[in-house]
Design an enzyme around this catalytic site. Structure first.
Site, PDB file in Angstrom:
ATOM      1  N   TYR A   1       0.946  -1.413  -0.175  1.00  0.00           N
ATOM      2  CA  TYR A   1       0.203  -0.457   0.737  1.00  0.00           C
ATOM      3  C   TYR A   1       0.956   0.793  -0.098  1.00  0.00           C
ATOM      4  CZ  TYR A   1      -3.502   2.778   1.146  1.00  0.00           C
ATOM      5  OH  TYR A   1      -4.777   4.018   1.114  1.00  0.00           O
TER       6      TYR A   1
ATOM      7  N   LYS B   1       1.261   3.828  -2.864  1.00  0.00           N
ATOM      8  CA  LYS B   1       1.159   4.988  -3.138  1.00  0.00           C
ATOM      9  C   LYS B   1       1.801   6.282  -3.099  1.00  0.00           C
ATOM     10  CE  LYS B   1      -3.541   4.522  -1.277  1.00  0.00           C
ATOM     11  NZ  LYS B   1      -4.230   5.012  -2.663  1.00  0.00           N
TER      12      LYS B   1
HETATM   13  P1  NAI Z   1     -13.112   1.871   0.315  1.00  0.00           P
HETATM   14  O1  NAI Z   1     -12.843   1.033   0.583  1.00  0.00           O
HETATM   15  O2  NAI Z   1     -14.844   2.890   0.802  1.00  0.00           O
HETATM   16  O3  NAI Z   1     -13.720   2.526  -0.968  1.00  0.00           O
HETATM   17  C1  NAI Z   1     -12.836   2.174  -2.352  1.00  0.00           C
HETATM   18  C2  NAI Z   1     -14.460   1.905  -3.174  1.00  0.00           C
HETATM   19  O4  NAI Z   1     -13.051   1.228  -4.621  1.00  0.00           O
HETATM   20  C3  NAI Z   1     -14.521   0.858  -3.464  1.00  0.00           C
HETATM   21  O5  NAI Z   1     -15.774   1.269  -4.078  1.00  0.00           O
HETATM   22  C4  NAI Z   1     -14.502   0.033  -3.498  1.00  0.00           C
HETATM   23  O6  NAI Z   1     -15.205  -0.729  -4.643  1.00  0.00           O
HETATM   24  C5  NAI Z   1     -13.306   0.821  -5.191  1.00  0.00           C
HETATM   25  N1  NAI Z   1     -12.930  -0.594  -5.951  1.00  0.00           N
HETATM   26  C6  NAI Z   1     -11.778  -1.410  -5.735  1.00  0.00           C
HETATM   27  N2  NAI Z   1     -10.955  -1.731  -6.371  1.00  0.00           N
HETATM   28  C7  NAI Z   1     -11.729  -1.464  -7.277  1.00  0.00           C
HETATM   29  C8  NAI Z   1     -11.276  -1.306  -8.917  1.00  0.00           C
HETATM   30  N3  NAI Z   1     -10.066  -1.682  -8.969  1.00  0.00           N
HETATM   31  N4  NAI Z   1     -11.215  -0.628 -10.418  1.00  0.00           N
HETATM   32  C9  NAI Z   1     -12.983   0.276 -10.028  1.00  0.00           C
HETATM   33  N5  NAI Z   1     -13.604   0.419  -8.342  1.00  0.00           N
HETATM   34  C10 NAI Z   1     -12.089  -0.611  -7.639  1.00  0.00           C
HETATM   35  O7  NAI Z   1     -11.763   3.179   0.722  1.00  0.00           O
HETATM   36  P2  NAI Z   1     -11.775   4.768   1.411  1.00  0.00           P
HETATM   37  O8  NAI Z   1     -11.399   4.502   2.473  1.00  0.00           O
HETATM   38  O9  NAI Z   1     -12.940   5.842   1.103  1.00  0.00           O
HETATM   39  O10 NAI Z   1     -10.569   5.208  -0.296  1.00  0.00           O
HETATM   40  C11 NAI Z   1     -10.470   5.950  -0.861  1.00  0.00           C
HETATM   41  C12 NAI Z   1      -9.247   6.876  -1.084  1.00  0.00           C
HETATM   42  O11 NAI Z   1      -8.497   7.118  -0.356  1.00  0.00           O
HETATM   43  C13 NAI Z   1      -8.434   5.286  -1.541  1.00  0.00           C
HETATM   44  O12 NAI Z   1      -7.625   5.220  -2.858  1.00  0.00           O
HETATM   45  C14 NAI Z   1      -7.982   4.741  -0.405  1.00  0.00           C
HETATM   46  O13 NAI Z   1      -6.018   4.199  -0.599  1.00  0.00           O
HETATM   47  C15 NAI Z   1      -7.203   6.099  -0.069  1.00  0.00           C
HETATM   48  N6  NAI Z   1      -7.253   6.201   1.337  1.00  0.00           N
HETATM   49  C16 NAI Z   1      -8.434   6.055   2.325  1.00  0.00           C
HETATM   50  C17 NAI Z   1      -7.645   6.497   3.524  1.00  0.00           C
HETATM   51  C18 NAI Z   1      -8.703   6.005   5.315  1.00  0.00           C
HETATM   52  O14 NAI Z   1      -8.802   6.209   6.359  1.00  0.00           O
HETATM   53  N7  NAI Z   1      -9.737   5.368   4.149  1.00  0.00           N
HETATM   54  C19 NAI Z   1      -6.298   7.443   4.202  1.00  0.00           C
HETATM   55  C20 NAI Z   1      -5.586   7.862   3.543  1.00  0.00           C
HETATM   56  C21 NAI Z   1      -5.871   7.221   1.736  1.00  0.00           C
END
Ligand code: NAI
Length: 249
Positions: A157, A161
């Site tokens: 991860y 990033k």
């Molecule tokens: P989440 O897991 O709630 O949402 C991610 C979405 O991406 C889901 O709807 C999933 O179906 C979709 N997804 C996954 N693989 C996919 C693919 N190959 N093609 C199309 N869609 C795909 O994640 P969240 O927490 O909302 O995170 C969103 C972004 O923010 C991510 O890039 C994550 O790494 C980043 N992030 C999140 C943090 C957190 O604390 N939640 C902290 C730092 C970064």
């Protein structure tokens, strides 16, 4: 409204309930943008599109994986067929498959890099071609503070990033002369499904390490993404904005 008539494609926006992508979709729609919600979770993408419509916005759900060039081309084409062009790309789709490096499987390494880093490459390549023709555009990549600091248990991860941050800077250098701004947002601990499974005392312990003494919300991230998509940030490109309550400085 800050984004009146703009067309935004947001990947990974199909997490109904708590996802960062969903909050971004609702925030940009509130400012007048038309939204394409790109996600491989079709039901959830439909649900978020419905939520945007019910809030008075216009949204289209497009289905596929960001790690597949073929799927990305189809999702981009479906967006252009419906809305005519793409002004804003939010590369938000991301996954985790945590383990210590010596125990991490090749499959988990590949899956995270394919989604989090190659996915950004695929979507940027497809959409940048359209933006170059329009000679304008805004691209916002979702990085993470882990891509700056590293994190034990997240070799895949954090590497993905960190790669997103380097890709953001390179893309900004290549596309700046075409009127396209490319920036990254690096969230810290945000309350979503990704962090919700942690025990409460672990979350409280983390909050104590954060200068602002709380975890962030998806809306905290969405507000910064809105700024980076608006004309208020027109002289900002190639930057990484941490949204982390001061964790990394
Ligand atoms: P989440 O897991 O709630 O949402 C991610 C979405 O991406 C889901 O709807 C999933 O179906 C979709 N997804 C996954 N693989 C996919 C693919 N190959 N093609 C199309 N869609 C795909 O994640 P969240 O927490 O909302 O995170 C969103 C972004 O923010 C991510 O890039 C994550 O790494 C980043 N992030 C999140 C943090 C957190 O604390 N939640 C902290 C730092 C970064």
């Amino acid at each position: 409204m800050l984004l009146d008539g703009q067309i935004a494609l947001i990947t990974g926006a199909g997490r109904a309930g708590k996802g960062i992508g969903r909050s971004i979709a609702l925030r940009l729609a509130k400012e007048g943008a038309k939204i394409a919600i790109a996600d491989f979770a079709a039901d959830a993408a439909d649900a978020v599109a419905k939520e945007v419509s019910e809030a008075g916005g216009e949204a289209l759900a497009v289905y596929g994986s960001v790690s597949s060039v073929e799927d990305v081309d189809k999702m981009v084409q479906a967006t252009v067929d419906r809305f005519g062009r793409i002004d804003i790309l939010i590369n938000n789709a991301g996954i985790t498959r945590d383990n210590l490096l010596v125990r991490m499987s090749e499959q988990d390494w590949d899956m995270v890099l394919d989604t989090n880093l190659k996915g950004v490459f695929n979507c940027t390549k497809a959409v940048a071609k359209l933006m170059m023709r329009e000679r304008k555009g805004k691209i916002v990549n979702m990085a993470s503070v882990m891509g700056i600091m590293g994190n034990a248990g997240q070799a895949n991860y954090s590497a993905s990033k960190g790669g997103v941050i380097a890709l953001t800077k390179t893309t900004a250098k290549e596309l700046g002369s075409r009127g396209i701004n490319v920036n990254a947002v690096a969230p810290g601990f945000i309350q979503t499904v990704m962090t919700e499974e942690m025990p409460d005392d672990a979350k409280a312990g983390i909050a104590q390490q954060i200068p602002l003494r709380r975890l962030g919300s998806p809306e905290d991230v969405a507000d910064v993404v809105l700024f980076l998509c608006s004309n208020a940030s027109s002289y900002i490109t190639g930057q990484v904005i941490a949204v982390d309550g001061g964790m990394v400085m």
